[in-house]
Design an enzyme around this catalytic site. Structure first.
Site, mmCIF file in Angstrom:
data_model
loop_
_atom_site.group_PDB
_atom_site.id
_atom_site.type_symbol
_atom_site.label_atom_id
_atom_site.label_comp_id
_atom_site.label_asym_id
_atom_site.label_seq_id
_atom_site.Cartn_x
_atom_site.Cartn_y
_atom_site.Cartn_z
ATOM 1 N N ASN A 83 0.840 -1.196 0.000
ATOM 2 C CA ASN A 83 0.000 0.000 0.000
ATOM 3 C C ASN A 83 0.879 1.251 0.000
ATOM 4 O O ASN A 83 2.003 1.231 0.487
ATOM 5 C CB ASN A 83 -0.881 0.022 1.247
ATOM 6 C CG ASN A 83 -1.540 -1.325 1.492
ATOM 7 O OD1 ASN A 83 -2.506 -1.673 0.856
ATOM 8 N ND2 ASN A 83 -0.969 -2.083 2.411
ATOM 9 N N THR A 84 0.320 2.338 -0.507
ATOM 10 C CA THR A 84 1.090 3.580 -0.575
ATOM 11 C C THR A 84 0.186 4.721 -1.025
ATOM 12 O O THR A 84 -0.672 4.537 -1.877
ATOM 13 C CB THR A 84 2.250 3.459 -1.589
ATOM 14 O OG1 THR A 84 3.267 2.611 -1.049
ATOM 15 C CG2 THR A 84 2.887 4.796 -1.892
ATOM 16 N N THR A 85 0.415 5.905 -0.466
ATOM 17 C CA THR A 85 -0.180 7.137 -0.977
ATOM 18 C C THR A 85 0.956 8.006 -1.499
ATOM 19 O O THR A 85 1.900 8.302 -0.766
ATOM 20 C CB THR A 85 -0.951 7.880 0.128
ATOM 21 O OG1 THR A 85 -2.046 7.071 0.569
ATOM 22 C CG2 THR A 85 -1.493 9.213 -0.385
#
Length: 327
Positions: free
Chosen positions: A248-250
């Site tokens: 996951n990553t923003t």
């Protein structure tokens, strides 16, 4: 009163072996316009997107031909980044996790060609990039590559940022306490000005956390079909302690025209990135690779506005960008 959007649950990958990868299909970069484009008024800043629909996956390029001083704030336990320079001509955001990092090499190659292959020290074109893990909602190993990076740069136009399920956010998902509860995220953007100071923030939402609006309502992610509603992750963690979902990553790009010292620019990046926990909960976890690139074109004095005040203003723009990506 908040309007709660209908769920858009993402499929869960079986992660089967021998799924198609880039060398298995005749891939052609396609436009990736999303559902709309957010206009912004910062001259000399161009944005382009491209995608492989066979993935689906894509990349987003923010291009500043004159170059821009840059601060990088990287957090979380799984950062995937290349470059990380203090001055950049382009930022490349891409899907495909570690394999998608090669898209930035394509942007770099395209810029070299545009400089007629000149390699004198002061002719070098600097490109930084970062990636999101977007394999959890699809059954392919197709990833952004140098050709897709080139295509995104070639598609770049001044003054418009595509939003929705496009570019690097093409297969992004959020609210992944459990993959069966994840919803499609996407790419969001927002622009505001205060006096002569302008701020653009764009973000790719692929977080463990859910997206929360200013009323405290969860608007995207961790949707429990059995309940017909979204649940804050803390409730699931408190009850069943589920295993954390990896990948996951923003990714966020902030561009301003404010003339700031290096110290002020670095602190602005930290302040705005920290503020984003209001709209993404939880944020900066061990399973996220959150990165914010803050660029300035150094064109306008603050004229009485303090750097901390600019940070507070830009933080609200960032929240708008988060909500834009969740629409």
């Amino acid at each position: 009163m908040s309007t709660v959007p209908e769920p858009r649950l993402a499929p869960v990958s079986a992660f089967a072996p021998d799924v198609p990868a880039n060398g298995d299909l005749p891939l052609t970069p396609r436009p990736s316009p999303g559902r709309a484009a957010v206009p912004f008024d910062i001259p000399g800043v161009f944005v382009g997107t491209a995608e492989y629909t066979e993935g689906p996956t894509g990349c987003t390029v923010v291009y500043v031909p004159a170059g821009a001083r840059t601060a990088v704030d990287a957090r979380g336990g799984a950062v995937g980044m290349t470059g990380g320079y203090e001055f950049n001509h382009a930022i490349c955001l891409a899907g495909g996790s570690v394999y998608g990092l090669s898209a930035a090499a394509g942007v770099s190659a395209e810029l070299l060609a545009r400089r007629q292959n000149r390699t004198k020290w002061d002719e070098l074109q600097l490109v930084s990039g970062a990636v999101v893990y977007d394999f959890s909602s699809r059954e392919t190993a197709i990833h952004p590559d140098p050709e897709l990076g080139r295509a995104a740069l070639r598609n770049a136009v001044e003054g418009a940022f595509p939003v929705g399920r496009c570019g690097a956010g093409r297969s992004a998902t959020v609210g992944k306490v459990d993959n069966v509860r994840a919803e499609y995220g996407g790419q969001g953007a927002a622009f505001r000005s205060i006096g002569g100071i302008k701020v653009l923030v764009a973000t790719v939402l692929n977080a463990v956390g859910v997206v929360v609006d200013r009323s405290g309502t969860i608007v995207r992610g961790n949707y429990h079909a059995s309940l017909g509603s979204r649940v804050h992750p803390v409730e699931d963690y408190a009850l069943s302690l589920p295993e954390p979902v990896n990948g996951n990553t923003t990714l966020t790009v902030m561009v301003t025209n404010a003339r700031l010292t290096d110290r002020e620019l670095n602190q602005l990046a930290r302040q705005v990135h920290s503020s984003m926990h209001r709209g993404i909960q939880p944020f900066h976890t061990e399973n996220d690779g959150d990165v914010l690139f803050a660029l300035t074109t150094d064109e306008a004095d603050l004229d009485g506005l303090k750097p901390t005040g600019l940070g507070a203003f830009a933080s609200e723009v960032a929240w708008d960008a988060i909500l834009s990506g969740a629409e």
